[in-house]
Design a protein around this motif. Structure first.
Motif, mmCIF file in Angstrom:
data_model
loop_
_atom_site.group_PDB
_atom_site.id
_atom_site.type_symbol
_atom_site.label_atom_id
_atom_site.label_comp_id
_atom_site.label_asym_id
_atom_site.label_seq_id
_atom_site.Cartn_x
_atom_site.Cartn_y
_atom_site.Cartn_z
ATOM 1 N N UNK A 47 1.164 -1.276 0.516
ATOM 2 C CA UNK A 47 -0.135 0.378 0.038
ATOM 3 C C UNK A 47 0.598 1.490 -0.185
ATOM 4 N N UNK A 48 1.493 1.023 0.719
ATOM 5 C CA UNK A 48 2.832 2.545 0.897
ATOM 6 C C UNK A 48 3.576 2.512 -0.813
ATOM 7 N N UNK A 49 3.807 1.876 -1.542
ATOM 8 C CA UNK A 49 4.439 1.499 -2.467
ATOM 9 C C UNK A 49 3.264 2.338 -3.311
ATOM 10 N N UNK A 50 2.040 2.280 -3.405
ATOM 11 C CA UNK A 50 1.224 2.274 -4.454
ATOM 12 C C UNK A 50 0.801 3.773 -3.759
ATOM 13 N N UNK A 51 1.215 4.458 -2.931
ATOM 14 C CA UNK A 51 0.804 5.780 -2.354
ATOM 15 C C UNK A 51 1.893 6.414 -3.346
ATOM 16 N N UNK A 52 2.899 5.744 -2.737
ATOM 17 C CA UNK A 52 4.291 6.802 -3.418
ATOM 18 C C UNK A 52 4.102 6.569 -4.833
ATOM 19 N N UNK A 53 3.721 5.805 -4.887
ATOM 20 C CA UNK A 53 3.665 5.817 -7.135
ATOM 21 C C UNK A 53 2.658 6.973 -7.889
ATOM 22 N N UNK A 54 1.532 6.829 -6.650
ATOM 23 C CA UNK A 54 0.719 7.913 -7.089
ATOM 24 C C UNK A 54 0.944 8.866 -6.138
ATOM 25 N N UNK A 55 1.937 9.522 -5.548
ATOM 26 C CA UNK A 55 2.148 10.790 -5.103
ATOM 27 C C UNK A 55 3.300 11.141 -6.230
ATOM 28 N N UNK A 56 4.008 10.078 -6.518
ATOM 29 C CA UNK A 56 5.255 10.060 -7.722
ATOM 30 C C UNK A 56 4.399 11.269 -8.745
ATOM 31 N N UNK A 57 3.979 10.501 -9.446
ATOM 32 C CA UNK A 57 2.786 10.647 -10.760
ATOM 33 C C UNK A 57 2.226 11.508 -10.788
ATOM 34 N N UNK A 58 1.788 12.428 -9.323
ATOM 35 C CA UNK A 58 1.138 13.304 -9.656
ATOM 36 C C UNK A 58 1.772 14.609 -9.145
ATOM 37 N N UNK A 59 3.324 14.437 -8.765
ATOM 38 C CA UNK A 59 4.235 15.362 -8.874
ATOM 39 C C UNK A 59 4.152 15.483 -9.862
ATOM 40 N N UNK A 60 4.878 14.324 -10.146
ATOM 41 C CA UNK A 60 5.025 14.833 -12.233
ATOM 42 C C UNK A 60 3.464 15.342 -12.923
ATOM 43 N N UNK A 61 3.177 15.372 -12.439
ATOM 44 C CA UNK A 61 2.063 15.645 -13.832
ATOM 45 C C UNK A 61 2.077 17.451 -13.349
ATOM 46 N N UNK A 62 2.329 17.245 -12.045
ATOM 47 C CA UNK A 62 2.034 18.631 -11.499
ATOM 48 C C UNK A 62 3.413 19.315 -12.065
ATOM 49 N N UNK A 63 4.053 18.942 -12.027
ATOM 50 C CA UNK A 63 5.667 20.203 -12.570
ATOM 51 C C UNK A 63 5.116 19.752 -14.260
#
Length: 413
Positions: free
Chosen positions: A150-166
């Motif tokens: 779950x933590x890995x999934x959350x980190x991946x989602x946050x990473x994708x969100x940060x990349x999308x925001x960037x």
């Protein structure tokens, strides 16, 4: 070894301690030399080693009449083996094989019936408690594994969100940089018109033509209002904060007629070939589209008089608009290039060209679901076409009886 130190009269299988010691040494050192292979099969090796050692201890206990010291050693190994194994199937095989083996050895031994019962009872108790503890470990391990997943999934989602925001921020920064250029480009035409109208008003006042002066003054005020609307609209569009939530129909005749009045002169003749429809489009953006296309037709015209025609073709599923001129034309190899930002084909400094207008037009149309293309012949002129699907710009398009208001056209003056 330890038991042998305290009980020198013990009975052992020939060479069994030495063979087992060597076997466990190989098992312990294997990961250092066969890392990739052990990563895949080491669990099976550990299971086999524990099973062999447990059964060896059961055999040794039987040879020594189930002496307490051997039983304790056997219990410790069986208990430790259950805790070390991680898969339930391995634990069941390990426990069942050890219990059956010990039961058979007890049945064949000369130990009293009461001692046999005590050994089996104590062994069963160890197995039960071991299973309880191991089940807790397995549940905790699965829970921990699930939390990690779950933590890995959350980190991946946050990473994708940060990349999308960037990426979004990068686009916003680029659009902000373009904003100043777009404003300066689209405001120049109304400013030139204001200057010309101001000159005409002065001439009218000097010659006593008050009525004509009032007409020109009203035209000047219209141009100032147009500039204000353009600046506000371009800013909202460039920042991306204006959503396409148009709810009222726009009469495109009003937009084009205003541009015709502002740009017609002795050397520029702009006419409408047909009445234009009322559509669900943004006024500011459509003003930018028509203004840029008309200004391009005027700017890049090498004829004594520039003739420009604006019209629309009402097709089955779309409206196709056109702006046609009799100018210098565009070579076919440049058709794609002219729609790119800051790309210019005419390097004549007398031409007020920044390479922005057509890029802005294409961007506006694309954001509204439209498309743009052109036909041109060198020396004869150019026709720019752009279209909107009716389902995007009309109320209730697709019904058997479309609303009359949606398809209404104004009369050509």
């Amino acid at each position: 070894m330890a038991i042998g130190y305290f009980d020198p009269d013990r009975i052992e299988l020939d060479w069994a301690p030495e063979a087992l010691s060597l076997f466990f040494l190989v098992v312990g050192l294997a990961p250092f030399f066969l890392n990739s292979w052990c990563r895949k099969y080491y669990g099976y090796i550990v299971f086999a080693a524990l099973t062999i050692f447990a059964n060896y201890l059961i055999i040794t206990s039987a040879l020594n009449q189930f002496h307490l010291s051997y039983l304790l050693g056997t219990y410790v190994v069986l208990f430790g083996g259950i805790l070390l194994l991680t898969h339930r199937i391995w634990i069941i095989l390990y426990t069942f094989s050890s219990f059956i083996h010990l039961f058979l050895k007890l049945g064949l031994s000369n130990v009293s019936f009461s001692d046999k019962g005590a050994v089996l009872l104590s062994l069963a108790t160890i197995f039960v408690f071991s299973m309880f503890i191991q089940n807790g470990f397995i549940r905790y391990k699965y829970k921990l594994r699930k939390q990690n997943m779950d933590l890995e999934t959350m980190v991946k989602q946050r990473t994708k969100a940060l990349e999308r925001r960037a990426r979004e921020l990068s686009v916003k920064n680029r659009e902000l940089e373009e904003f100043a250029y777009v404003v300066s480009h689209d405001i120049k035409s109304p400013l030139r018109n204001v200057h010309s109208l101001g000159t005409w008003i002065l001439e009218d006042m000097n010659d006593g033509r008050l009525e004509q002066g009032k007409v020109n003054l009203q035209l000047l005020m219209d141009q100032v209002a147009q500039m204000d609307m353009l600046v506000d609209g371009i800013l909202k569009y460039s920042l991306g904060i204006e959503k396409k939530t148009v709810t009222a129909l726009l009469d495109l005749n009003e937009v084009v007629d205003g541009l015709i009045r502002a740009n017609n002169s002795d050397k520029v003749i702009i006419e409408k070939d047909s009445s234009l429809p009322r559509l669900l489009v943004d006024r500011t953006q459509m003003l930018q589209v028509f203004q840029n296309l008309i200004q391009n037709a005027i700017k890049y015209n090498d004829k004594p008089i520039a003739y420009i025609n604006v019209g629309v073709m009402d097709e089955v599923d779309r409206f196709t608009f056109y702006v046609q001129d009799n100018g210098m034309g565009i070579a076919k190899e440049h058709f794609d290039r002219i729609f790119k930002l800051f790309q210019k084909l005419e390097e004549d400094k007398r031409k007020d060209s920044s390479g922005i207008g057509l890029a802005v037009v294409k961007k506006i149309l694309a954001k509204n679901g439209g498309e743009i293309w052109l036909e041109s012949e060198a020396g004869k002129g150019t026709t720019f076409f752009f279209s909107f699907l009716k389902e995007d710009v009309l109320f209730n398009f697709g019904n058997k009886k479309p609303q009359k208001e949606s398809l209404a056209y104004s009369e050509v003056p």
